[in-house]
Design an enzyme around this catalytic site. Structure first.
Site, mmCIF file in Angstrom:
data_model
loop_
_atom_site.group_PDB
_atom_site.id
_atom_site.type_symbol
_atom_site.label_atom_id
_atom_site.label_comp_id
_atom_site.label_asym_id
_atom_site.label_seq_id
_atom_site.Cartn_x
_atom_site.Cartn_y
_atom_site.Cartn_z
ATOM 1 N N LYS A 175 42.039 47.947 47.172
ATOM 2 C CA LYS A 175 42.675 46.683 47.872
ATOM 3 C C LYS A 175 43.922 46.599 46.953
ATOM 4 C CE LYS A 175 39.220 44.032 46.704
ATOM 5 N NZ LYS A 175 38.351 42.944 46.707
ATOM 6 N N THR A 210 45.249 31.952 48.955
ATOM 7 C CA THR A 210 44.556 33.361 48.718
ATOM 8 C C THR A 210 43.261 33.073 48.543
ATOM 9 O OG1 THR A 210 45.677 33.713 47.072
ATOM 10 C CG2 THR A 210 47.015 34.216 49.122
ATOM 11 N N GLY A 212 39.764 33.641 48.038
ATOM 12 C CA GLY A 212 38.630 34.252 48.847
ATOM 13 C C GLY A 212 39.065 35.403 49.576
ATOM 14 N N THR A 213 40.194 36.034 49.306
ATOM 15 C CA THR A 213 40.639 37.065 50.268
ATOM 16 C C THR A 213 39.665 38.276 49.952
ATOM 17 O OG1 THR A 213 41.962 37.828 48.356
ATOM 18 C CG2 THR A 213 43.162 36.621 50.473
ATOM 19 N N GLY A 214 39.208 38.778 48.876
ATOM 20 C CA GLY A 214 38.455 39.921 48.584
ATOM 21 C C GLY A 214 37.124 39.512 48.962
ATOM 22 N N CYS A 215 36.493 38.386 48.974
ATOM 23 C CA CYS A 215 35.214 38.131 49.556
ATOM 24 C C CYS A 215 35.417 38.357 50.972
ATOM 25 C CB CYS A 215 34.720 36.676 49.158
ATOM 26 S SG CYS A 215 34.661 36.474 47.255
HETATM 27 N N1 ATP Z 1 49.651 37.871 50.109
HETATM 28 C C1 ATP Z 1 48.947 38.675 51.015
HETATM 29 N N2 ATP Z 1 49.409 38.908 52.096
HETATM 30 C C2 ATP Z 1 48.759 39.612 52.890
HETATM 31 N N3 ATP Z 1 47.620 40.284 52.447
HETATM 32 C C3 ATP Z 1 47.046 40.022 51.385
HETATM 33 C C4 ATP Z 1 47.891 39.291 50.286
HETATM 34 N N4 ATP Z 1 47.085 39.235 49.013
HETATM 35 C C5 ATP Z 1 46.042 40.120 49.340
HETATM 36 N N5 ATP Z 1 45.984 40.832 50.709
HETATM 37 C C6 ATP Z 1 45.128 41.399 51.195
HETATM 38 O O1 ATP Z 1 43.927 40.678 51.241
HETATM 39 C C7 ATP Z 1 42.788 41.551 51.079
HETATM 40 C C8 ATP Z 1 42.232 41.341 49.555
HETATM 41 O O2 ATP Z 1 43.009 41.730 48.629
HETATM 42 P P1 ATP Z 1 43.144 41.686 46.990
HETATM 43 O O3 ATP Z 1 43.953 42.761 46.332
HETATM 44 O O4 ATP Z 1 43.801 40.271 47.116
HETATM 45 O O5 ATP Z 1 41.548 41.457 46.753
HETATM 46 P P2 ATP Z 1 40.956 40.766 45.537
HETATM 47 O O6 ATP Z 1 41.700 40.663 44.246
HETATM 48 O O7 ATP Z 1 39.679 41.085 45.411
HETATM 49 O O8 ATP Z 1 41.139 38.854 46.026
HETATM 50 P P3 ATP Z 1 41.255 38.097 45.008
HETATM 51 O O9 ATP Z 1 42.661 38.129 44.559
HETATM 52 O O10 ATP Z 1 40.917 36.885 45.984
HETATM 53 O O11 ATP Z 1 40.409 38.003 44.004
HETATM 54 C C9 ATP Z 1 43.440 42.943 50.987
HETATM 55 O O12 ATP Z 1 43.262 43.512 52.378
HETATM 56 C C10 ATP Z 1 44.719 42.607 50.828
HETATM 57 O O13 ATP Z 1 45.663 43.526 51.136
HETATM 58 C C1 MP5 Z 2 31.621 32.682 43.227
HETATM 59 C C2 MP5 Z 2 32.589 33.437 43.101
HETATM 60 N N1 MP5 Z 2 32.718 34.766 44.014
HETATM 61 C C3 MP5 Z 2 33.978 35.612 43.918
HETATM 62 C C4 MP5 Z 2 35.083 34.942 43.658
HETATM 63 C C5 MP5 Z 2 36.325 35.703 43.774
HETATM 64 O O1 MP5 Z 2 36.967 35.313 44.791
HETATM 65 P P1 MP5 Z 2 37.969 36.023 45.468
HETATM 66 O O2 MP5 Z 2 37.964 36.463 46.914
HETATM 67 O O3 MP5 Z 2 39.333 35.115 45.561
HETATM 68 O O4 MP5 Z 2 38.412 37.300 44.689
HETATM 69 C C6 MP5 Z 2 35.199 33.565 43.218
HETATM 70 N N2 MP5 Z 2 36.226 33.055 42.814
HETATM 71 N N3 MP5 Z 2 33.817 33.040 42.794
#
Ligand code: ATP
Ligand code: MP5
Length: 269
Positions: A175, A210, A212-215
């Site tokens: 990602k 943003t 929760g994007t990764g989850c």
């Molecule tokens: N500002 C943004 N605009 C559009 N898409 C985004 C943005 N930030 C992240 N994404 C997308 O969201 C998804 C999660 O990516 P990210 O790299 O943020 O993951 P993550 O770090 O696990 O999430 P988090 O930052 O919530 O912990 C990917 O598909 C990424 O390309």
């Molecule tokens: C309990 C829990 N699990 C995972 C994440 C990561 O979240 P994100 O999707 O923002 O990386 C979080 N903030 N809290």
């Protein structure tokens, strides 16, 4: 009678409802599946950060998993926050007996920099958990932590994926959300199994909501796999869902607001 595909998340609870188990279950519902959960840890969390975290005993994780799998069954599993080496090892052992596709999101730290995984658990993630994955979905910080590869440009994502694939997942979805503007075209992720390469590209939305994007991406991927998509199809659909949810992200509390899991029902803003 219609029975929706069954998807299980093994993850931590986010009291603020934006990430973790809560994000996973909302995503699974939005994508037309039946979501189920194995809670690994409870966090006191809001838009400002993580104020506390309490891990469950391995026995409680094992019992929840058995309750779900032995009676209801699963069509896909997703893992998120696993907190400690003991829980990583426990979950890896449980997943080894599952035939359904598994998405491993190797959650390391929250958006605010709070640790969600003990540093002592990294060896178990490398040595046991990643090999159970159909798809592993690390962000760039997790790639650096697990492999030592530092991604600064889009092209570095190939080396990151190759290093993650060494640990045994069938596919790596790297990602690129954390790539600095100017170093990527939009928000770009790389999906590869070492042979095929798919660049998933979406517009970048810098509205700061943003959480929760990764989850959300990993759960959407699991939901689509449960519905029978191939990995590239599921990843493309998951990217589209998270991009829409991010575009519709809203203010909540005084800090980073959540993505909107219900954006398709509410309509695009
Ligand atoms: N500002 C943004 N605009 C559009 N898409 C985004 C943005 N930030 C992240 N994404 C997308 O969201 C998804 C999660 O990516 P990210 O790299 O943020 O993951 P993550 O770090 O696990 O999430 P988090 O930052 O919530 O912990 C990917 O598909 C990424 O390309
Ligand atoms: C309990 C829990 N699990 C995972 C994440 C990561 O979240 P994100 O999707 O923002 O990386 C979080 N903030 N809290």
């Amino acid at each position: 009678m219609h029975t929706p595909p069954r998807v299980l998340t093994v993850a931590g609870s986010d009291s603020g409802g934006g990430a973790g188990i809560q994000a996973d279950l909302k995503t699974m519902l939005a994508l037309g599946t039946h979501g189920m959960s194995v809670v690994t840890a409870v966090t006191a969390q809001n838009s400002l950060g993580v104020q506390g975290a309490w891990e469950l005993p391995a026995e409680a994780v094992r019992a929840q998993f058995r309750s779900v799998v032995d009676d209801i069954g699963v069509d896909a599993v997703k893992t998120g926050m696993l907190s400690s080496a003991v829980l990583v090892e426990t979950v890896a052992e449980l997943l080894a007996g599952v035939r359904a596709p598994v998405v491993v999101d190797p959650v390391g730290v929250s958006k605010h920099g709070d640790a969600l995984l003990a540093p002592t658990a990294l060896d178990a993630v490398r040595g046991a958990l990643l090999a159970t994955a159909t798809v592993a979905t690390p962000n760039l910080d997790e790639v650096a932590q697990l492999t030592g590869v530092r991604v600064e440009e889009e092209a570095d994502m190939r080396r990151a994926a190759a290093a993650i694939l060494e640990f045994g997942p069938r596919w790596a979805l790297i990602k690129g959300g954390h790539l600095a503007a100017g170093h990527a075209e939009g928000a770009v992720d790389l999906l590869t199994d070492g042979t095929e390469e798919h660049w998933l590209r979406g517009p970048r939305h810098d509205n700061r909501h943003t959480h929760g994007t990764g989850c959300t991406l990993a759960s959407a991927l699991a939901a689509r796999l449960a519905k029978g998509d191939t990995v590239p199809q599921a990843a493309a659909a998951a990217k589209e869902y998270v991009t829409g949810a991010l575009a519709a992200g809203f203010r909540l509390g005084a800090g980073i607001g959540p993505v909107d899991h219900g954006w398709r029902r509410r309509g695009t803003p």
